[in-house]
Design an enzyme around this catalytic site. Structure first.
Site, PDB file in Angstrom:
ATOM      1  N   ASP A   9       1.085  12.564  -2.715  1.00  0.00           N
ATOM      2  CA  ASP A   9       1.490  11.211  -2.324  1.00  0.00           C
ATOM      3  C   ASP A   9       0.543  10.262  -3.068  1.00  0.00           C
ATOM      4  O   ASP A   9      -0.540  10.668  -3.522  1.00  0.00           O
ATOM      5  CB  ASP A   9       1.329  11.089  -0.799  1.00  0.00           C
ATOM      6  CG  ASP A   9       1.320   9.658  -0.318  1.00  0.00           C
ATOM      7  OD1 ASP A   9       2.331   8.976  -0.529  1.00  0.00           O
ATOM      8  OD2 ASP A   9       0.291   9.236   0.249  1.00  0.00           O
ATOM      9  N   ASP A  11      -0.050   6.238  -2.264  1.00  0.00           N
ATOM     10  CA  ASP A  11      -0.757   5.222  -1.458  1.00  0.00           C
ATOM     11  C   ASP A  11      -1.430   5.849  -0.246  1.00  0.00           C
ATOM     12  O   ASP A  11      -0.771   6.447   0.591  1.00  0.00           O
ATOM     13  CB  ASP A  11       0.224   4.132  -1.023  1.00  0.00           C
ATOM     14  CG  ASP A  11       0.730   3.338  -2.205  1.00  0.00           C
ATOM     15  OD1 ASP A  11       1.956   3.224  -2.360  1.00  0.00           O
ATOM     16  OD2 ASP A  11      -0.090   2.861  -3.004  1.00  0.00           O
ATOM     17  N   GLU A  18      -3.487   0.575   0.114  1.00  0.00           N
ATOM     18  CA  GLU A  18      -2.683  -0.260   1.024  1.00  0.00           C
ATOM     19  C   GLU A  18      -3.313  -1.617   1.307  1.00  0.00           C
ATOM     20  O   GLU A  18      -2.597  -2.602   1.522  1.00  0.00           O
ATOM     21  CB  GLU A  18      -2.381   0.474   2.337  1.00  0.00           C
ATOM     22  CG  GLU A  18      -1.376   1.604   2.184  1.00  0.00           C
ATOM     23  CD  GLU A  18       0.020   1.147   1.773  1.00  0.00           C
ATOM     24  OE1 GLU A  18       0.268  -0.079   1.659  1.00  0.00           O
ATOM     25  OE2 GLU A  18       0.872   2.024   1.548  1.00  0.00           O
ATOM     26  N   GLU A  54      11.944  -2.599   2.233  1.00  0.00           N
ATOM     27  CA  GLU A  54      12.442  -2.251   3.574  1.00  0.00           C
ATOM     28  C   GLU A  54      11.516  -2.817   4.644  1.00  0.00           C
ATOM     29  O   GLU A  54      11.971  -3.268   5.700  1.00  0.00           O
ATOM     30  CB  GLU A  54      12.556  -0.732   3.709  1.00  0.00           C
ATOM     31  CG  GLU A  54      13.595  -0.074   2.809  1.00  0.00           C
ATOM     32  CD  GLU A  54      13.083   0.236   1.409  1.00  0.00           C
ATOM     33  OE1 GLU A  54      11.989  -0.273   1.021  1.00  0.00           O
ATOM     34  OE2 GLU A  54      13.782   0.958   0.684  1.00  0.00           O
ATOM     35  N   ARG A  55      10.214  -2.811   4.362  1.00  0.00           N
ATOM     36  CA  ARG A  55       9.227  -3.309   5.327  1.00  0.00           C
ATOM     37  C   ARG A  55       9.424  -4.824   5.542  1.00  0.00           C
ATOM     38  O   ARG A  55       9.421  -5.300   6.676  1.00  0.00           O
ATOM     39  CB  ARG A  55       7.821  -3.034   4.785  1.00  0.00           C
ATOM     40  CG  ARG A  55       6.688  -3.161   5.763  1.00  0.00           C
ATOM     41  CD  ARG A  55       5.401  -2.583   5.176  1.00  0.00           C
ATOM     42  NE  ARG A  55       5.621  -1.208   4.784  1.00  0.00           N
ATOM     43  CZ  ARG A  55       5.104  -0.648   3.677  1.00  0.00           C
ATOM     44  NH1 ARG A  55       4.355  -1.344   2.847  1.00  0.00           N
ATOM     45  NH2 ARG A  55       5.345   0.605   3.402  1.00  0.00           N
ATOM     46  N   ARG A  77       9.635  -8.153  -6.297  1.00  0.00           N
ATOM     47  CA  ARG A  77       9.215  -8.094  -7.711  1.00  0.00           C
ATOM     48  C   ARG A  77       7.899  -8.842  -7.912  1.00  0.00           C
ATOM     49  O   ARG A  77       6.978  -8.363  -8.573  1.00  0.00           O
ATOM     50  CB  ARG A  77      10.308  -8.685  -8.613  1.00  0.00           C
ATOM     51  CG  ARG A  77      11.400  -7.696  -8.990  1.00  0.00           C
ATOM     52  CD  ARG A  77      12.240  -8.190 -10.169  1.00  0.00           C
ATOM     53  NE  ARG A  77      12.902  -9.461  -9.875  1.00  0.00           N
ATOM     54  CZ  ARG A  77      14.089  -9.538  -9.262  1.00  0.00           C
ATOM     55  NH1 ARG A  77      14.713  -8.431  -8.859  1.00  0.00           N
ATOM     56  NH2 ARG A  77      14.658 -10.714  -9.025  1.00  0.00           N
TER      57      ARG A  77
HETATM   58  C1  XBP Z   1       3.466   3.913   0.638  1.00  0.00           C
HETATM   59  C2  XBP Z   1       4.567   2.974   0.883  1.00  0.00           C
HETATM   60  C3  XBP Z   1       4.855   1.901  -0.132  1.00  0.00           C
HETATM   61  C4  XBP Z   1       3.660   0.944  -0.254  1.00  0.00           C
HETATM   62  C5  XBP Z   1       4.062  -0.355  -0.892  1.00  0.00           C
HETATM   63  O1  XBP Z   1       3.918   4.771  -0.365  1.00  0.00           O
HETATM   64  O2  XBP Z   1       5.260   3.114   1.877  1.00  0.00           O
HETATM   65  O3  XBP Z   1       5.976   1.190   0.347  1.00  0.00           O
HETATM   66  O4  XBP Z   1       3.200   0.633   1.065  1.00  0.00           O
HETATM   67  O5  XBP Z   1       4.644  -0.125  -2.173  1.00  0.00           O
HETATM   68  P1  XBP Z   1       3.384   6.330  -0.421  1.00  0.00           P
HETATM   69  P2  XBP Z   1       6.074  -0.796  -2.524  1.00  0.00           P
HETATM   70  O6  XBP Z   1       4.612   7.187  -0.230  1.00  0.00           O
HETATM   71  O7  XBP Z   1       2.765   6.471  -1.787  1.00  0.00           O
HETATM   72  O8  XBP Z   1       2.357   6.515   0.699  1.00  0.00           O
HETATM   73  O9  XBP Z   1       5.951  -2.259  -2.169  1.00  0.00           O
HETATM   74  O10 XBP Z   1       6.257  -0.565  -4.014  1.00  0.00           O
HETATM   75  O11 XBP Z   1       7.071  -0.066  -1.669  1.00  0.00           O
HETATM   76 MG    MG Z   2       0.867   7.460   1.583  1.00  0.00          MG
END
Ligand code: XBP
Ligand code: MG
Length: 225
Positions: A9, A11, A18, A54-55, A77
């Site tokens: 993974d 982030d 994050e 989505e968040r 973007r």
């Molecule tokens: C973590 C996420 C991502 C990031 C934000 O990804 O859920 O949405 O928080 O990045 P990971 P984006 O699977 O690597 O833990 O804004 O590009 O979604």
């Molecule tokens: Mg993660």
């Protein structure tokens, strides 16, 4: 059962990114004139939703904000531009033990892959030339249905040409553990700032970080899984 690939993974696992995402979201909201500010406590809660777009959509629904659907794409973007600029400027190191694990895997002939819900541009900014050590990189653009859906992990395994049982996933979040398990992949966890203390049911092991965890230990856990 032989450990043939580590699927990372991004982030929270490769690096503590994050907090930088959170700052980029808030800066984008301000630029777009949205009265939104995500503090750390709120962001930890919102991270239950994988995928930045989505968040934001879920947060708008929660507020009862309407009429911003057309805004989400340009807003995301811009957030990605702000995030990648911050990361490319440096200052977001790999988490403890990650560089060593990557090197050990390379030396042992264990293939490396990435399965993330973040955008490809964010992975490029974080890893730069380091991306070349990964045989497969599966991102948000490759698997639009986000974790805990298994799609991104299933895609990574398919692109690796391996069986799920040959692979070990490394994650930091509940969604990530669930996605890996749903794809039939064993998973170990390194808790991150925004996920510590979460529900990691189904993980083979949970560590504060990989600083004291080598490939030999991961292999032992994998074969015992
Ligand atoms: C973590 C996420 C991502 C990031 C934000 O990804 O859920 O949405 O928080 O990045 P990971 P984006 O699977 O690597 O833990 O804004 O590009 O979604
Ligand atoms: Mg993660």
């Amino acid at each position: 059962m032989t450990l043939k690939a580590l699927i990372f993974d991004v982030d929270g696992t490769l690096a503590e990114t994050e907090e930088v995402h959170r700052q980029a979201f808030n800066q984008a909201f301000a630029e777009f004139g949205l009265p939104w500010t995500w503090d750390r406590a709120l962001y930890r809660e919102l991270l239950r939703i994988s995928g930045g777009r989505e968040r934001m959509a879920a947060f708008a629904r929660r507020l009862g904000t309407t009429g911003i659907d057309e805004l989400l794409a340009p807003l995301h973007r811009r957030k990605t531009e702000l995030y990648t600029a911050r990361v490319a400027a440096g200052g977001v190191p790999l988490r403890p033990g990650v560089a060593r694990l990557l090197a050990e895997a390379g030396a042992a002939g264990v293939t490396l892959a990435i399965a993330t819900t973040t955008s490809r541009a964010n992975v490029d900014a974080l890893l730069g030339r380091g991306l070349a050590q990964f045989a497969v990189v599966a991102c948000a653009e490759d698997a639009p249905i986000k974790k805990p859906d298994p799609a991104v992990y299933t895609l990574a395994v398919t692109r690796l040409g391996l069986a799920a049982a040959d692979c070990l996933a490394l994650e930091d979040s509940t969604n990530g553990v669930r996605a890996a398990r749903a794809a039939g992949i064993a998973v170990v966890v390194s808790e991150s700032v925004f996920t510590a203390g979460g529900d990691f049911s189904g993980a083979v092991a949970v560590f504060p970080d990989f600083g004291a965890v080598g490939l030999a230990e991961l292999t032992r856990l994998f074969t015992g899984a």
